[in-house]
Design a protein around this motif. Structure first.
Motif, short mmCIF file in Angstrom:
data_model
loop_
_atom_site.label_atom_id
_atom_site.label_comp_id
_atom_site.label_asym_id
_atom_site.label_seq_id
_atom_site.Cartn_x
_atom_site.Cartn_y
_atom_site.Cartn_z
N THR A 122 0.79 -1.22 0.00
CA THR A 122 0.00 0.00 0.00
C THR A 122 0.83 1.28 0.00
OG1 THR A 122 -0.14 0.01 2.43
CG2 THR A 122 -1.89 -1.15 1.23
N ALA A 123 2.12 1.19 0.21
CA ALA A 123 2.97 2.38 0.37
C ALA A 123 3.14 3.18 -0.92
CB ALA A 123 4.34 1.99 0.90
N TYR A 124 3.14 2.50 -2.05
CA TYR A 124 3.52 3.14 -3.31
C TYR A 124 2.33 3.38 -4.21
CZ TYR A 124 7.69 1.12 -1.32
OH TYR A 124 8.68 0.77 -0.46
N THR A 125 2.32 4.54 -4.84
CA THR A 125 1.28 4.86 -5.80
C THR A 125 1.35 3.85 -6.94
OG1 THR A 125 1.47 7.20 -5.28
CG2 THR A 125 0.46 6.63 -7.40
N LYS A 126 0.20 3.34 -7.32
CA LYS A 126 0.17 2.38 -8.43
C LYS A 126 0.16 3.14 -9.74
CE LYS A 126 -1.47 -1.60 -6.02
NZ LYS A 126 -2.30 -2.78 -6.05
N MET A 127 0.88 2.57 -10.70
CA MET A 127 1.02 3.17 -12.02
C MET A 127 1.11 2.03 -13.02
SD MET A 127 4.17 5.53 -13.38
CE MET A 127 3.71 6.98 -12.46
N SER A 128 0.56 2.22 -14.18
CA SER A 128 0.65 1.17 -15.20
C SER A 128 2.03 1.14 -15.80
CB SER A 128 -0.39 1.39 -16.30
OG SER A 128 0.00 2.48 -17.11
N LEU A 129 2.39 0.03 -16.38
CA LEU A 129 3.69 -0.08 -17.06
C LEU A 129 3.81 0.95 -18.18
CD1 LEU A 129 4.14 -3.92 -17.26
CD2 LEU A 129 5.86 -2.32 -16.45
N ASP A 130 2.74 1.20 -18.89
CA ASP A 130 2.78 2.18 -19.98
C ASP A 130 3.11 3.59 -19.47
OD1 ASP A 130 2.20 0.24 -21.86
OD2 ASP A 130 0.03 0.61 -21.76
N GLU A 131 2.57 3.91 -18.28
CA GLU A 131 2.84 5.23 -17.71
C GLU A 131 4.28 5.34 -17.30
OE1 GLU A 131 -0.59 6.94 -15.16
OE2 GLU A 131 -0.77 4.77 -15.05
#
Length: 174
Positions: A165-174
């Motif tokens: 939960t610590a890290y903002t989720k981001m897609s691989l494309d982003e």
């Protein structure tokens, strides 16, 4: 974790992998903190045959690899990143790899395969062996994130499946 299978074109990035990630791709840097006898079945063969540029470990693993970097293991759950010869640890190797990324000068880090869900990227291995310790692990990663962020380094979780939960989720494309 299974999300590692979504990681395509790893050669586009500087990569730090752990243990037998060589089943999927050869990282630039490989981190191995467990002794040989803690690898079941054929898992250690992937370490022995790694094509990583450098293998980082605190152990004498008896590897024939030409570039093994021996580091000092720091503190369990440590977050003081001011000592470049020390890599802190927890009960899971990606924590050490994340510390190494900071020490090598990364400004932006993407985590993938650090899911803490059932199964590994290489097959249906069942319940994660650290499942019962996950709340502690999540807290450790949160404290490490605060220390990393204080250094001006960004960390993103590239796995939609990851339970961290610590890290903002981001897609691989982003």
């Amino acid at each position: 974790g299974e999300s590692l299978n979504e990681f395509t074109e790893p050669v586009r990035y500087v990569t730090i992998g752990v243990n037998d990630v060589g089943r999927r791709f050869h990282p630039n840097y490989l981190v191995v903190v467990n002794p040989r006898d803690q690898f079941s079945g054929e898992r250690f063969k992937y370490v022995e045959n790694s094509e990583a540029e450098y293998i980082f470990t605190q152990l004498d693993l008896g590897l024939a690899h030409k570039d093994v970097v021996v580091f000092n293991l720091g503190t369990n759950g440590g977050t003081n990143l001011s000592e470049p010869e020390v890599l802190h640890y927890t009960q899971n190797s990606p924590y050490v790899a994340l510390c190494l990324a900071v020490h090598t000068g990364a400004a932006r880090i993407g985590l993938i395969g650090v899911d803490f869900t059932e199964h590994h990227f290489f097959g249906p291995t069942g319940r994660h062996p650290l499942e019962s310790q996950f709340s502690i692990i999540d807290q450790q990663y949160s404290r490490l994130y605060e220390a990393i962020r204080a250094r001006g380094v960004e960390v993103f979780n590239l796995s939609e499946k990851s339970r961290l939960t610590a890290y903002t989720k981001m897609s691989l494309d982003e």
